[in-house]
Design a protein around this motif. Structure first.
Motif, PDB file in Angstrom:
ATOM      1  N   ARG A 244     -26.112 118.944  41.193  1.00 24.82           N
ATOM      2  CA  ARG A 244     -25.511 119.077  42.515  1.00 24.82           C
ATOM      3  C   ARG A 244     -23.996 119.175  42.402  1.00 24.82           C
ATOM      4  NH1 ARG A 244     -29.997 116.057  43.451  1.00 24.82           N
ATOM      5  NH2 ARG A 244     -31.215 116.575  45.270  1.00 24.82           N
ATOM      6  N   ILE A 245     -23.385 119.699  43.436  1.00 28.83           N
ATOM      7  CA  ILE A 245     -21.932 119.757  43.504  1.00 28.83           C
ATOM      8  C   ILE A 245     -21.462 118.580  44.344  1.00 28.83           C
ATOM      9  CG2 ILE A 245     -19.944 121.080  44.312  1.00 28.83           C
ATOM     10  CD1 ILE A 245     -21.650 123.600  43.907  1.00 28.83           C
TER      11      ILE A 245
ATOM     12  N   ARG B  14     -28.878 113.047  36.411  1.00 30.87           N
ATOM     13  CA  ARG B  14     -29.591 114.265  36.820  1.00 30.87           C
ATOM     14  C   ARG B  14     -28.986 114.843  38.101  1.00 30.87           C
ATOM     15  NH1 ARG B  14     -34.632 116.441  36.042  1.00 30.87           N
ATOM     16  NH2 ARG B  14     -35.314 114.671  34.822  1.00 30.87           N
ATOM     17  N   GLU B  15     -28.731 113.969  39.060  1.00 30.10           N
ATOM     18  CA  GLU B  15     -28.134 114.414  40.321  1.00 30.10           C
ATOM     19  C   GLU B  15     -26.739 114.981  40.090  1.00 30.10           C
ATOM     20  OE1 GLU B  15     -27.634 112.527  44.816  1.00 30.10           O
ATOM     21  OE2 GLU B  15     -27.843 111.199  43.083  1.00 30.10           O
TER      22      GLU B  15
ATOM     23  N   ASN C 241     -16.852 107.213  38.176  1.00 31.18           N
ATOM     24  CA  ASN C 241     -16.626 107.057  39.611  1.00 31.18           C
ATOM     25  C   ASN C 241     -17.870 107.250  40.469  1.00 31.18           C
ATOM     26  OD1 ASN C 241     -13.749 106.436  39.937  1.00 31.18           O
ATOM     27  ND2 ASN C 241     -13.458 108.368  38.887  1.00 31.18           N
ATOM     28  N   LEU C 242     -18.846 108.020  40.001  1.00 26.59           N
ATOM     29  CA  LEU C 242     -20.016 108.298  40.832  1.00 26.59           C
ATOM     30  C   LEU C 242     -21.288 107.571  40.404  1.00 26.59           C
ATOM     31  CD1 LEU C 242     -19.516 112.115  41.460  1.00 26.59           C
ATOM     32  CD2 LEU C 242     -19.335 110.295  43.143  1.00 26.59           C
ATOM     33  N   THR C 243     -21.454 107.306  39.104  1.00 22.26           N
ATOM     34  CA  THR C 243     -22.750 106.799  38.648  1.00 22.26           C
ATOM     35  C   THR C 243     -22.749 105.332  38.234  1.00 22.26           C
ATOM     36  OG1 THR C 243     -22.437 107.364  36.309  1.00 22.26           O
ATOM     37  CG2 THR C 243     -23.275 109.100  37.743  1.00 22.26           C
TER      38      THR C 243
END
Length: 198
Positions: free
Chosen positions: A190-191, A185-186, A147-149
């Motif tokens: 990170r949250i 990496r992010e 969903n994010l990358t």
């Protein structure tokens, strides 16, 4: 995740119920013939009918007449070839199909993507999880990465800039939860905090 399909379905619908949009009733649902969704919906969303003053008071939860749940069971011949789909309306009526569609293609695509990204979900594999907690952790990681990358081709936007025609987008970008594709990496340092207020 659970020891059996009914237990896993109860966990799923308990999570869905905690969301503001579905606290009172479940969303329209289409599934295959397996799974414990019928029992789980009653367990999580069912209500005990009011006592009418005669006989013993009711104690069993009942489904609501507004629910929409359809099962689409694939039929195969003796050689295993697909021959058709048996549509079973579990809750609701024939109008349920208008709200939920007449195909399980989206859920099957989701299952296939999950199996490609998470070896613990592959059938007949040595990469299985011995503990439910580890299976849950790997499934959460797979969901977050997807969903994010990962840019999804069907979600890209046409931009006619110099040397560039498309802007890649992840599902989280399409939902307005973030404004960029995350790197691994992010993600690890990170949250994730949604950028919208919903």
């Amino acid at each position: 995740m659970g020891q059996n399909e009914t237990e896993a379905a109860i966990d799923l619908w308990s999570c869905v119920k905690r969301r503001a949009a579905h606290q009172d009733s479940p969303p329209p649902l289409v599934s295959d013939g397996w799974g414990g969704h019928r029992e789980a919906l009653v367990e999580v969303y069912g209500q005990v009918p009011p006592y009418r003053g005669r006989g013993r008071p009711p104690t069993r939860k009942q489904p609501d007449e507004t629910w929409q749940y359809t099962q689409m069971v694939k039929q195969h011949d003796t050689q295993g070839r697909f021959t058709g789909v048996d549509i079973r309306v579990i809750y609701g009526d024939a109008e349920t199909l208008n709200a939920t569609g007449q195909s399980t293609a989206y859920s099957e695509r989701t299952n296939l993507t999950a199996r490609h990204m998470n070896s613990r979900l592959v059938r007949k594999t040595l990469g299985f999880s011995k503990r439910v907690a580890m299976l849950r952790a790997s499934s959460i990681w797979e969901d977050v990465v997807y969903n994010l990358t990962r840019p999804v081709k069907t979600l890209r936007l046409a931009v006619f800039q110099e040397g560039r025609r498309w802007q890649p987008r992840s599902p989280a970008m399409a939902a307005g939860l973030t404004d960029h594709l995350w790197s691994i990496r992010e993600l690890l340092t990170r949250i994730p905090v949604p950028t919208n207020s919903i």
